[in-house]
Motif scaffolding. Structure first.
Motif, PDB file in Angstrom:
ATOM      1  N   VAL A  46       1.034  -1.218  -0.097  1.00 21.38           N
ATOM      2  CA  VAL A  46       0.022  -0.072  -0.004  1.00 21.38           C
ATOM      3  C   VAL A  46       0.932   1.356  -0.054  1.00 21.38           C
ATOM      4  O   VAL A  46       0.451   2.391  -0.689  1.00 21.38           O
ATOM      5  N   PHE A  47       1.885   1.358   0.831  1.00 21.47           N
ATOM      6  CA  PHE A  47       2.784   2.479   1.026  1.00 21.47           C
ATOM      7  C   PHE A  47       4.203   2.214   0.709  1.00 21.47           C
ATOM      8  O   PHE A  47       5.165   1.917   1.571  1.00 21.47           O
ATOM      9  N   PRO A  48       4.664   1.831  -0.693  1.00 22.95           N
ATOM     10  CA  PRO A  48       5.894   0.976  -1.009  1.00 22.95           C
ATOM     11  C   PRO A  48       7.037   1.911  -0.645  1.00 22.95           C
ATOM     12  O   PRO A  48       8.169   1.623   0.086  1.00 22.95           O
ATOM     13  N   MET A  49       7.015   3.250  -0.918  1.00 20.88           N
ATOM     14  CA  MET A  49       8.194   4.193  -0.761  1.00 20.88           C
ATOM     15  C   MET A  49       8.145   4.508   0.576  1.00 20.88           C
ATOM     16  O   MET A  49       9.362   4.695   1.029  1.00 20.88           O
ATOM     17  N   GLN A  50       7.288   4.789   1.238  1.00 23.05           N
ATOM     18  CA  GLN A  50       7.141   5.057   2.834  1.00 23.05           C
ATOM     19  C   GLN A  50       7.736   3.778   3.407  1.00 23.05           C
ATOM     20  O   GLN A  50       8.640   4.160   4.550  1.00 23.05           O
ATOM     21  N   SER A  51       7.407   2.809   2.975  1.00 24.63           N
ATOM     22  CA  SER A  51       7.774   1.749   3.494  1.00 24.63           C
ATOM     23  C   SER A  51       9.560   1.541   3.541  1.00 24.63           C
ATOM     24  O   SER A  51      10.334   0.990   4.369  1.00 24.63           O
ATOM     25  N   LEU A  52      10.017   1.702   2.283  1.00 29.00           N
ATOM     26  CA  LEU A  52      11.328   1.688   2.061  1.00 29.00           C
ATOM     27  C   LEU A  52      12.060   2.774   2.838  1.00 29.00           C
ATOM     28  O   LEU A  52      13.331   2.467   3.230  1.00 29.00           O
ATOM     29  N   VAL A  53      11.458   3.836   3.041  1.00 28.14           N
ATOM     30  CA  VAL A  53      12.191   4.790   3.849  1.00 28.14           C
ATOM     31  C   VAL A  53      12.432   4.440   5.275  1.00 28.14           C
ATOM     32  O   VAL A  53      13.310   4.700   5.909  1.00 28.14           O
ATOM     33  N   ALA A  54      11.441   3.741   5.750  1.00 31.73           N
ATOM     34  CA  ALA A  54      11.338   2.989   7.110  1.00 31.73           C
ATOM     35  C   ALA A  54      12.466   1.997   7.241  1.00 31.73           C
ATOM     36  O   ALA A  54      13.317   1.944   8.384  1.00 31.73           O
ATOM     37  N   VAL A  55      12.225   1.271   6.394  1.00 36.10           N
ATOM     38  CA  VAL A  55      13.363  -0.066   6.292  1.00 36.10           C
ATOM     39  C   VAL A  55      14.778   0.702   6.013  1.00 36.10           C
ATOM     40  O   VAL A  55      15.665   0.316   6.822  1.00 36.10           O
ATOM     41  N   THR A  56      15.228   1.747   5.218  1.00 37.29           N
ATOM     42  CA  THR A  56      16.358   2.203   5.248  1.00 37.29           C
ATOM     43  C   THR A  56      16.671   3.193   6.541  1.00 37.29           C
ATOM     44  O   THR A  56      17.926   2.947   7.033  1.00 37.29           O
ATOM     45  N   LEU A  57      15.944   3.885   7.144  1.00 37.85           N
ATOM     46  CA  LEU A  57      16.230   4.377   8.359  1.00 37.85           C
ATOM     47  C   LEU A  57      16.521   3.301   9.486  1.00 37.85           C
ATOM     48  O   LEU A  57      17.444   3.613  10.105  1.00 37.85           O
ATOM     49  N   ALA A  58      15.494   2.286   9.363  1.00 38.92           N
ATOM     50  CA  ALA A  58      16.145   1.201  10.653  1.00 38.92           C
ATOM     51  C   ALA A  58      17.396   0.550  10.303  1.00 38.92           C
ATOM     52  O   ALA A  58      18.063   0.166  11.111  1.00 38.92           O
ATOM     53  N   TYR A  59      17.696   0.407   8.998  1.00 37.80           N
ATOM     54  CA  TYR A  59      19.079  -0.428   8.649  1.00 37.80           C
ATOM     55  C   TYR A  59      20.280   0.615   9.226  1.00 37.80           C
ATOM     56  O   TYR A  59      21.280   0.103   9.606  1.00 37.80           O
ATOM     57  N   LEU A  60      20.150   1.931   8.896  1.00 35.62           N
ATOM     58  CA  LEU A  60      21.148   3.038   9.367  1.00 35.62           C
ATOM     59  C   LEU A  60      21.372   3.084  10.653  1.00 35.62           C
ATOM     60  O   LEU A  60      22.584   3.272  11.430  1.00 35.62           O
ATOM     61  N   VAL A  61      20.121   2.920  11.391  1.00 37.58           N
ATOM     62  CA  VAL A  61      20.172   2.790  12.956  1.00 37.58           C
ATOM     63  C   VAL A  61      20.934   1.832  13.556  1.00 37.58           C
ATOM     64  O   VAL A  61      21.610   1.731  14.633  1.00 37.58           O
ATOM     65  N   SER A  62      20.873   0.580  12.901  1.00 40.40           N
ATOM     66  CA  SER A  62      21.272  -0.703  13.387  1.00 40.40           C
ATOM     67  C   SER A  62      22.953  -0.917  13.212  1.00 40.40           C
ATOM     68  O   SER A  62      23.642  -1.420  13.759  1.00 40.40           O
ATOM     69  N   ILE A  63      23.479   0.228  12.311  1.00 41.07           N
ATOM     70  CA  ILE A  63      24.925   0.230  12.006  1.00 41.07           C
ATOM     71  C   ILE A  63      25.721   0.210  13.395  1.00 41.07           C
ATOM     72  O   ILE A  63      26.705  -0.539  13.682  1.00 41.07           O
ATOM     73  N   PRO A  64      25.521   1.252  14.112  1.00 34.26           N
ATOM     74  CA  PRO A  64      26.248   1.177  15.439  1.00 34.26           C
ATOM     75  C   PRO A  64      26.298   0.313  16.459  1.00 34.26           C
ATOM     76  O   PRO A  64      27.295   0.012  17.023  1.00 34.26           O
ATOM     77  N   PHE A  65      25.272  -0.410  16.402  1.00 39.27           N
ATOM     78  CA  PHE A  65      24.808  -1.549  17.246  1.00 39.27           C
ATOM     79  C   PHE A  65      25.819  -2.642  16.677  1.00 39.27           C
ATOM     80  O   PHE A  65      26.359  -3.540  17.600  1.00 39.27           O
ATOM     81  N   ALA A  66      25.781  -2.830  15.299  1.00 37.94           N
ATOM     82  CA  ALA A  66      26.451  -3.964  14.856  1.00 37.94           C
ATOM     83  C   ALA A  66      28.058  -3.732  14.992  1.00 37.94           C
ATOM     84  O   ALA A  66      28.876  -4.728  15.577  1.00 37.94           O
ATOM     85  N   ILE A  67      28.389  -2.528  15.054  1.00 42.52           N
ATOM     86  CA  ILE A  67      29.747  -2.143  15.294  1.00 42.52           C
ATOM     87  C   ILE A  67      30.115  -2.507  16.699  1.00 42.52           C
ATOM     88  O   ILE A  67      31.299  -3.078  16.881  1.00 42.52           O
ATOM     89  N   ARG A  68      29.347  -2.155  17.724  1.00 41.88           N
ATOM     90  CA  ARG A  68      29.600  -2.349  19.030  1.00 41.88           C
ATOM     91  C   ARG A  68      29.482  -3.870  19.219  1.00 41.88           C
ATOM     92  O   ARG A  68      30.494  -4.317  20.197  1.00 41.88           O
ATOM     93  N   ARG A  69      28.588  -4.593  19.004  1.00 39.48           N
ATOM     94  CA  ARG A  69      28.551  -6.104  19.005  1.00 39.48           C
ATOM     95  C   ARG A  69      29.734  -6.698  18.320  1.00 39.48           C
ATOM     96  O   ARG A  69      30.347  -7.878  18.908  1.00 39.48           O
ATOM     97  N   TYR A  70      29.993  -6.268  17.321  1.00 41.15           N
ATOM     98  CA  TYR A  70      31.410  -6.889  16.516  1.00 41.15           C
ATOM     99  C   TYR A  70      32.700  -6.607  17.536  1.00 41.15           C
ATOM    100  O   TYR A  70      33.307  -7.562  17.555  1.00 41.15           O
TER     101      TYR A  70
END
Length: 267
Positions: free
Chosen positions: A235-259
């Motif tokens: 229903v909201f393809p572009m808005q959903s991709l914005v949310a997915v992109t932002l969530a992925y970018l937010v996960s990067i610092p957590f991945a660095i810390r865990r690594y």
């Protein structure tokens, strides 16, 4: 005269040697490669759609290629159909799907406003994707890396780089923004360069390959969540991709810390 003609045994042996090159290939080896080729077709189709001005459909084609890229490896492992040929084909398809196609779509959609500077950003994105895939192939042959590193990617993976790199297009079409002014296009070009840097870097990222089975008691919640996510994307393809992109970018610092935590804990 009999010495001039080969005997039946030699004829049979020669026939067997010829037939060795035409051995039947099991379907379990073909199926993952077929999925990879379909993803390759989607990448090429995204380029054509961008030329024709159908930017939203071009983005959808790249997103579809990313979904198929996540499936072909899992299909190969499930069917025990992994092969060196399949790995090389997958890498070549990924370079087109997530390096060349997104860079071209970005330039045609927005980055062309700043002409050569936008083209440099698109070129850097494609080159970074090629470097990322080459390093990934080399690291596959490293027998000394600890098992826990399989839970991480070194550098942003190519499919994620393509999805995250297309964020300017999601914002434009998802929120009905006008064509970018030159100043906005410069910012978008810098953003694309930053994503290219993340792909070429050694910054760790979480790997989806570590996701295992869903506990039985959480199966209903999981299915409802998947259904809701699919509906939102439909229903909201572009808005959903914005949310997915932002969530992925937010996960990067957590991945660095865990690594880093796991790296310090490794003898």
């Amino acid at each position: 005269m009999s010495d001039q003609w080969p005997d039946s045994a030699s004829i049979t042996s020669a026939g067997r040697k010829r037939r060795r090159g035409f051995r039947p290939v099991p379907l379990r080896l073909l199926l993952p490669n077929i999925v990879t080729l379909i993803a390759l077709c989607l990448g090429m189709t995204a380029i054509r759609l961008a030329i024709e001005g159908s930017i939203e459909w071009a983005v959808s084609a790249i997103a579809g290629a990313a979904v198929l890229d996540g499936l072909d490896g899992r299909i190969a492992r499930a069917l025990k159909g992994t092969s060196r040929f399949g790995a090389e084909l997958d890498s070549l398809a990924d370079f087109l799907d997530f390096g060349v196609a997104p860079a071209f779509v970005l330039f045609v959609a927005d980055l062309h406003v700043v002409k050569s500077f936008g083209w440099v950003a698109a070129l850097l994105f494609a080159m970074a994707c090629g470097l990322r895939l080459a390093r990934f192939n080399v690291m596959l042959d490293d027998p000394d890396q600890p098992l826990w590193r399989k839970n991480f990617f070194v550098g942003m993976p190519a499919p994620a780089g393509a999805i995250v790199g297309l964020l300017p297009i999601y914002l434009r079409f998802g929120f009905d923004l006008s064509a970018p002014a030159p100043g906005v296009a410069v910012v978008e070009s810098l953003y694309v360069m930053a994503i290219a840097l993340l792909m070429a870097s050694r910054v760790p990222h979480f790997s989806g390959k570590s996701i295992g089975r869903v506990p039985r008691e959480h199966l209903a919640v999981f299915l409802v969540g998947v259904a809701a996510a699919l509906l939102l994307v439909f229903v909201f393809p572009m808005q959903s991709l914005v949310a997915v992109t932002l969530a992925y970018l937010v996960s990067i610092p957590f991945a660095i810390r865990r690594y880093r935590e796991m790296d310090r804990a490794t003898p």
